[in-house]
Each structure stands twice: as C-alpha cells, then as structure tokens.
Design an enzyme around this catalytic site. Sequence first.
Site: not given
Length: 243
Positions: A169-171
Amino acid sequence: MAMQERIREGAAGAILCDAAVSSQVGDDWFDPAVWRARDALRQQGGGRGGVAVIDTPAGECVLRHYRRGGMVARLMGDRYLWTGADRTRCFAEFRLLVAVAALGLPGPVAVACRYRRHGLFYTADLITRRIPGAWTLAECLGYGRLDGELAGRVGMLVARFHRAGIWHADLNAHNVLVTPEQLYLIDFDRGRRRAPADGWRRSNLRRLRRSLLKLGAAAQGEAVFEAQLWQPLLERYERTLHA
C-alpha cells in the site's frame, strides 16, 4: 514448515502470535517502557509508526505501534474503528506477512501482534524480527549508493512481489531495505493479495518513482534519473515479472 498461529484473548483485546513463542509473549512485549527498564530497548524512533528495536527472548525484533497519518491523525491519533478482530490492521498485516514468508518472498518475519479495544475503537501493535545490517533505499540514495545496478535489483524485488499478487500500500524508498545479501520490502500495513492486473502494478511503481524524485534522485536532471536509475529498474522489473 508453515508457521502456526495462536490467539490469546483477554478482556481488553487479543494477542496473535507465532505458536513457537506464544508461551513467552504477553502484553508487556508491546510496551517500550518495559523493554527500556530491562535495558533491552536498543533504539526508538519517532515518526508515524513509533518504531522500537527490542531485544526479546525470541531475538532482536522491531515493535511498531500503529498510528494514523495525515489530517485524520489530528482527530483519531492511534485509534481505528472496530469492525471485528480479523479486520484489525495488525491481524491483517501479521497474516499477510505469514503469506509472504510462505511464498518465499523477502519480507519481515511476523512474531506477534496485539489489538486493544476502546469502545467503538481499537489500538494496535506489531512485532517482527529485525533485519540486521540493513539500509533503507532512501539512505542509499542520500549517501550516493543508489546506482543502476541497485536500481535493477529494486525492480526485480518489486516484480517478485507483484508476480505473486502481493500489493504494497505504501511502496516508497523508506520501505525497501538493502543488505549485502538481498533486498526486502517492509511495512505491509493495508497491503493485501490481489488478482494480477497491470493497473495496480503500475500504480505501485508510480508511487515508488514519486518517492525517489521527492528524495532528490533527479538532482542531476530528470533525463539523467530516467537513463541511469529508472530505466534499469523498469527493465529488470519487466524481465522478472514475465520470467
């Protein structure tokens, strides 16, 4: 052998953990002050997650307290709406990490997590094994260690997760860890398994690109960034994804 999970419920919440360490894990494991009193708190960072490195009977671990970011943090802080134990952020991330490990992908190893109920809301914590000797990709960039070869390895890493249907979700560059042996993805909060699709894969890559640019990867110009870093990353990504 697949990890066996065990859940211990209490009046205020529940602990989900690896059955191999379940007899040792209690509520005190999720309190940094307890580890500090035992002289077993090796490091404590600020930021949204409230991360602490702790020296536990199961080895050196990372304790992370879940905390909201952005504007909603002013209202909710570290509280999340209760919709059931299996939908808590910590249970979901713990089980995704177990799936990541079962797929042979390089991510943090889940040890234990806990939620605590507070009426209509809950708070949560997660403990994973620490990955020793690691730099974040952001640190590598800051110290001039990000080159085409490392960028290619990052592309290969991301492709391995995408090929397995693992969506992060937060690469961003802070969630890629670099060690001499291999690279890892960390912080799978809100991540999940998804059916293969170009849309979410490309969106993930764009998020990583924005992170690198924000951290100054294009200091010598965007054309240089494209040629020396981003294209090697994409080329290795495509080769790995379709291997």
